[in-house]
Enzyme design. Structure first.
Site, PDB file in Angstrom:
ATOM      1  N   SER A  59      47.468  33.666  43.981  1.00  0.00           N
ATOM      2  CA  SER A  59      47.883  32.273  43.770  1.00  0.00           C
ATOM      3  C   SER A  59      49.221  32.018  44.449  1.00  0.00           C
ATOM      4  O   SER A  59      49.603  30.869  44.654  1.00  0.00           O
ATOM      5  CB  SER A  59      47.984  31.966  42.273  1.00  0.00           C
ATOM      6  OG  SER A  59      48.771  32.946  41.618  1.00  0.00           O
ATOM      7  N   ASP A  97      47.140  41.669  42.935  1.00  0.00           N
ATOM      8  CA  ASP A  97      45.860  41.055  43.305  1.00  0.00           C
ATOM      9  C   ASP A  97      45.445  41.533  44.697  1.00  0.00           C
ATOM     10  O   ASP A  97      46.278  41.606  45.604  1.00  0.00           O
ATOM     11  CB  ASP A  97      46.058  39.540  43.358  1.00  0.00           C
ATOM     12  CG  ASP A  97      44.893  38.778  42.782  1.00  0.00           C
ATOM     13  OD1 ASP A  97      43.885  39.400  42.413  1.00  0.00           O
ATOM     14  OD2 ASP A  97      45.024  37.539  42.670  1.00  0.00           O
ATOM     15  N   LYS A 127      43.785  44.049  40.886  1.00  0.00           N
ATOM     16  CA  LYS A 127      42.735  43.136  40.417  1.00  0.00           C
ATOM     17  C   LYS A 127      41.937  42.683  41.630  1.00  0.00           C
ATOM     18  O   LYS A 127      42.502  42.474  42.701  1.00  0.00           O
ATOM     19  CB  LYS A 127      43.360  41.923  39.716  1.00  0.00           C
ATOM     20  CG  LYS A 127      42.336  40.845  39.335  1.00  0.00           C
ATOM     21  CD  LYS A 127      42.929  39.751  38.507  1.00  0.00           C
ATOM     22  CE  LYS A 127      43.500  38.600  39.292  1.00  0.00           C
ATOM     23  NZ  LYS A 127      42.576  37.950  40.232  1.00  0.00           N
ATOM     24  N   GLU A 196      37.715  33.195  34.538  1.00  0.00           N
ATOM     25  CA  GLU A 196      38.408  31.963  34.942  1.00  0.00           C
ATOM     26  C   GLU A 196      37.466  30.771  34.933  1.00  0.00           C
ATOM     27  O   GLU A 196      36.378  30.814  35.520  1.00  0.00           O
ATOM     28  CB  GLU A 196      39.026  32.138  36.345  1.00  0.00           C
ATOM     29  CG  GLU A 196      39.742  30.871  36.819  1.00  0.00           C
ATOM     30  CD  GLU A 196      40.684  31.056  37.997  1.00  0.00           C
ATOM     31  OE1 GLU A 196      40.923  32.209  38.409  1.00  0.00           O
ATOM     32  OE2 GLU A 196      41.184  30.027  38.482  1.00  0.00           O
TER      33      GLU A 196
HETATM   34  O1  KIV Z   1      45.895  34.692  41.627  1.00  0.00           O
HETATM   35  C1  KIV Z   1      46.057  34.457  40.428  1.00  0.00           C
HETATM   36  O2  KIV Z   1      47.117  34.006  39.981  1.00  0.00           O
HETATM   37  C2  KIV Z   1      44.946  34.731  39.529  1.00  0.00           C
HETATM   38  C3  KIV Z   1      45.049  34.236  38.118  1.00  0.00           C
HETATM   39  C4  KIV Z   1      44.976  32.781  38.057  1.00  0.00           C
HETATM   40  C5  KIV Z   1      44.080  34.909  37.226  1.00  0.00           C
HETATM   41  O3  KIV Z   1      43.978  35.308  39.931  1.00  0.00           O
END
Ligand code: KIV
Length: 290
Positions: A59, A97, A127, A196
């Protein structure tokens, strides 16, 4: 020398490190709190507040870089931000991420990039988005000793395939696929799964169907934990935010107010005042100036 929270001293009560196995054990127990963070200062504040996990989400492409999707974010960028967050996370678990096209190509590609996020980014787990189709990738990463968090429902890296940032799992077939996807991730060894933008009743079913914690964002109250984007929850995002975001503060308004005061005071010559100014070097210089 700038304001450095490290020099501000240690937090009042040092925290014990939250780990991936520790989060995994919270299934059905004390709810997990996760917030995104992209820099040291925010990480330090969230850590001091007792947040369990800091997600360096892709994000950041939207809220830090100002792009319209998360797609352009690179592994190098996630590494850079994760290193900064890791320095501020005394107790909170740090999740990095995996950005678009850093894991989809093959299990080996996924493993190599997960390794980079751990080695170069100092992440404590990674993640990745997707269900059954990435289960083998999850298995390979977990087998290498890297904890993996899954992410199903609205997966923003697939925004173009999904036709926009829309609620997922509304039709029966889509709901059934989502349950299968979450089970495949748990079977592959994921220690938690983000859900989500899905209906709350479906989130409750998924939560019951998997043995690992679910962490919801726009998935209702029945998940084992919740995650929010920091700039959204602190009211720093201008314009439209998703329905599921609660603004716990209006930091954006405070920043604008403070910046206006600063502009006014600089223009009026009232800032910097004596208390913000060092002593002159010598009396002679002052006398000469007068
Ligand atoms: O990238 C991100 O911030 C996310 C969250 C919204 C779960 O994947």
């Amino acid at each position: 020398m700038y304001g450095n929270p490290i020099e501000g001293g240690a937090p009042a009560r040092p925290r014990k490190k939250v780990t991936a196995p520790g989060l995994r054990r919270r299934k059905g127990g004390e709810r997990i709190t996760m917030v995104t963070a992209y820099d040291f200062t925010m990480a330090r504040l969230l850590d001091e507040a007792g947040v369990d996990a800091l997600l360096v989400g892709d994000s950041l492409g939207m809220v830090v870089q100002g792009q319209s999707t998360t797609i352009p974010v690179t592994v190098d960028e996630i590494c850079y931000h994760t290193r900064a967050v890791a320095r501020g996370a005394e107790g909170a678990h740090v999740v990095a991420d995996m950005p678009f096209m850093s894991f989809q190509v093959s299990a080996i590609q996924a493993l190599e990039n997960a390794g980079r996020l751990m080695k170069e980014g100092m992440a404590e787990s990674v993640k990745l988005e997707g269900g059954e189709e990435v289960a083998e990738h999850v298995r390979r990463i977990v087998a290498a000793g890297i904890p993996v968090m899954g992410h199903v429902g609205l997966t923003p890296q697939s925004v173009h395939a999904l036709g926009g940032f829309k609620v997922q799992g509304k039709a029966d077939a889509a709901a059934a696929k989502l349950i299968t996807d979450a089970q495949a991730l748990a079977d592959a060894g994921a220690y938690a799964i983000v859900l989500e933008a899905i209906p709350p009743d479906l989130a409750a079913i998924v939560t019951d169907a998997v043995a690992v914690p679910t962490i919801g964002i726009g998935a209702g109250p029945e998940c084992d934990g919740q995650v929010l984007v920091c700039y959204d929850m602190f009211g720093m995002t201008r314009g439209r935010v998703p329905k599921f975001t609660k603004r716990f503060a209006e930091v954006g308004d405070s920043v604008i107010g403070a910046a206006r005061d600063y502009v006014r005071e600089v223009q009026a010559g009232t800032f910097p005042a004596a208390e913000h100014t060092y002593r002159p070097r010598t009396k002679k210089l002052v006398d000469a100036a007068e």
